[in-house]
Design an enzyme around this catalytic site. Structure first.
Site, PDB file in Angstrom:
ATOM      1  N   ASP A   1      -0.068  -7.774   1.552  1.00  0.00           N
ATOM      2  CA  ASP A   1       0.309  -6.349   1.513  1.00  0.00           C
ATOM      3  C   ASP A   1       1.825  -6.165   1.553  1.00  0.00           C
ATOM      4  OD1 ASP A   1       0.138  -3.636   1.382  1.00  0.00           O
ATOM      5  OD2 ASP A   1      -0.572  -3.312   3.418  1.00  0.00           O
TER       6      ASP A   1
ATOM      7  N   ILE B   1     -14.862 -23.763   2.547  1.00  0.00           N
ATOM      8  CA  ILE B   1     -14.874 -24.280   3.925  1.00  0.00           C
ATOM      9  C   ILE B   1     -15.614 -23.343   4.867  1.00  0.00           C
ATOM     10  CG2 ILE B   1     -12.798 -25.713   3.827  1.00  0.00           C
ATOM     11  CD1 ILE B   1     -11.166 -23.343   4.802  1.00  0.00           C
TER      12      ILE B   1
ATOM     13  N   HIS C   1       0.822  -1.228   0.000  1.00  0.00           N
ATOM     14  CA  HIS C   1       0.000   0.000   0.000  1.00  0.00           C
ATOM     15  C   HIS C   1       0.854   1.275   0.000  1.00  0.00           C
ATOM     16  CE1 HIS C   1       0.221  -0.170   4.573  1.00  0.00           C
ATOM     17  NE2 HIS C   1       0.337   1.129   4.381  1.00  0.00           N
TER      18      HIS C   1
ATOM     19  N   GLY D   1       3.310   6.440   8.018  1.00  0.00           N
ATOM     20  CA  GLY D   1       4.678   6.536   7.510  1.00  0.00           C
ATOM     21  C   GLY D   1       5.559   5.404   8.014  1.00  0.00           C
ATOM     22  N   ASN D   2       5.124   4.738   9.099  1.00  0.00           N
ATOM     23  CA  ASN D   2       5.867   3.560   9.591  1.00  0.00           C
ATOM     24  C   ASN D   2       5.611   2.328   8.714  1.00  0.00           C
ATOM     25  OD1 ASN D   2       5.782   4.760  12.769  1.00  0.00           O
ATOM     26  ND2 ASN D   2       7.509   3.467  12.246  1.00  0.00           N
ATOM     27  N   SER D   3       4.542   2.360   7.930  1.00  0.00           N
ATOM     28  CA  SER D   3       4.175   1.193   7.117  1.00  0.00           C
ATOM     29  C   SER D   3       5.353   0.717   6.278  1.00  0.00           C
ATOM     30  CB  SER D   3       3.036   1.541   6.167  1.00  0.00           C
ATOM     31  OG  SER D   3       1.836   1.563   6.871  1.00  0.00           O
TER      32      SER D   3
ATOM     33  N   GLY E   1      -9.021 -26.348  -3.628  1.00  0.00           N
ATOM     34  CA  GLY E   1     -10.284 -26.398  -4.377  1.00  0.00           C
ATOM     35  C   GLY E   1     -11.480 -26.813  -3.540  1.00  0.00           C
ATOM     36  N   VAL E   2     -11.557 -26.259  -2.302  1.00  0.00           N
ATOM     37  CA  VAL E   2     -12.741 -26.514  -1.469  1.00  0.00           C
ATOM     38  C   VAL E   2     -13.254 -25.203  -0.896  1.00  0.00           C
ATOM     39  CG1 VAL E   2     -12.155 -28.871  -0.777  1.00  0.00           C
ATOM     40  CG2 VAL E   2     -11.304 -26.965   0.588  1.00  0.00           C
TER      41      VAL E   2
END
Length: 389
Positions: free
Chosen positions: A68, A201, A38, A140-142, A198-199
């Site tokens: 992310d 749940i 992001h 800004g820490n992201s 492919g299930v």
């Protein structure tokens, strides 16, 4: 936005240049940087700014929107110091951690705190398993690193919960175990190659566990099997409860989603399921999860008045055999076998569980049903057997 309507002829908008600032860290002397997706999403140009203010143009190696994370590459102007990944699995609650980043564009800022929780699921993505910390993390820490006291990166600071916009001591970091795997794949392939079973749940509630004789309540209940998925040829069926996958215990559906995604495409794994009260081991060769898989939208069901079909009552439901008219009315394929719900008593347990007209009941307590009488018989038998739910 579009130009203003009405008498205003001067409503042409000038394109504005906007900047996003976040944090990142260098994991390879070749100039490989890890950050959050992001921070750099939809950017026309990405620059890496070093501690001493040197600004270097960076290119995108690859991104993974589901966790992310993003990997960037730049040409180092001089030898770089790199950070090492630590083992996030070894973290304990109460361990001290240090977050370094660029909050509010202030440049290198250090905050300290402790690990408040591990494997935190905050429903932000399909593979949530965050480290929660009270080290101050702000805008800004992201993308910045979360260190243990040995100076190893054990997480990437990604988001906070905050009514005020500032840190209130609830921050979340993607654990290094996840990050290292994603970074390796992005560097190798430029994309993520996740395992696929492919299930569809759902959780095993206490009621479901009781009706299926599973003690204690655990695992992931298979609600549906994809016709083209790897689970079908392996013999996994709707109604199975997956309790172990490739040696890992499955306590809840999220565990299965995460472990399957982290397993190599094409690997043959043992899957232990509980079927009709008995454990069975099935071998499954994993496929690859395609990111562009369109989530199928459920067709909106319209209750149109039509001739009243012959119905039977059970569990607060009006039940009818599947006729041509009902299949057309509720858009049900010919391949679907079972008993259709034509009405639900308000205030019944069935209404609370969100059953509605147009739903098709295919099995009761793992036994296939074809008529309302079948369902009534099965329910009466289960009541006789002393089942509460």
């Amino acid at each position: 936005g579009p130009p203003g309507k009405g008498g205003d002829k001067s409503g042409e908008f000038q394109p504005r240049k906007t900047n996003s600032l976040g944090s990142g860290f260098i994991v390879d002397t070749a100039g490989i940087v890890v950050t959050n997706n992001h921070v750099i999403a939809d950017a026309d140009e990405i620059n890496v700014i070093m501690n001493d203010g040197t600004k270097i143009k960076a290119e995108l190696v690859g991104v993974d929107k589901k966790t992310d994370l993003a990997v960037l590459k730049f040409k180092p102007p001089r030898p770089l110091t790199v950070v090492k990944f630590g083992d996030s699995d070894k973290l304990r609650l109460g361990d001290w951690v240090v977050a370094i980043g660029n909050p509010f564009s202030l440049g290198g800022t250090v905050t300290a705190g402790i690990v408040s929780a591990k494997n935190r699921d905050i429903s932000s993505g399909p593979y949530d398993s965050y480290i929660q910390t009270d080290a101050a993390i702000n805008r800004g820490n992201s993308g910045g690193p979360l260190f243990n006291l040995d100076g190893e990166v054990i997480g990437v600071n990604t988001l906070i919960i905050s009514p005020s916009g500032g840190s209130i001591g609830i921050g979340f970091a993607v654990p290094s175990k996840t990050v290292a795997g994603v970074v390796d794949q992005l560097r190798q392939f430029g994309e993520l190659r996740r395992g696929w079973l492919g299930v569809r749940i759902q959780g095993v509630t206490d009621e479901i566990a009781e009706s299926l004789n599973i003690k204690p309540a655990r695992g992931a209940l298979v609600a549906g099997v994809d016709d083209k998925g790897p689970a079908k040829p392996a013999g996994i069926e709707p109604g199975d409860v997956v309790v172990k996958f490739d040696g890992h215990d499955i306590k809840e559906p999220k565990d299965l989603s995460r472990i399957v995604a982290d397993t190599a495409v094409g690997k043959e794994v043992d899957v232990i399921v509980i079927r009709k009260g008995q454990e069975q081991t099935l071998k499954v060769k994993l496929g690859r999860l395609e990111d562009n898989e369109k989530v199928q939208q459920a067709a909106i069901k319209k209750d149109e008045p039509a001739e009243k079909p012959q119905t039977q009552k059970a569990l607060g439901l009006d039940l009818a055999a599947l006729s041509k008219d009902l299949r057309t009315r509720y858009k049900i394929k010919d391949s679907v076998k079972g008993v259709i719900v034509t009405g639900v008593d308000q205030g019944s347990d069935a209404a609370e569980k969100r059953l509605s007209a147009g739903d098709v009941i295919v099995a009761v307590a793992q036994e296939a049903v074809t008529s309302g009488a079948d369902i009534k018989k099965r329910v009466d038998q289960l009541k006789k057997d002393g089942k509460k739910s």
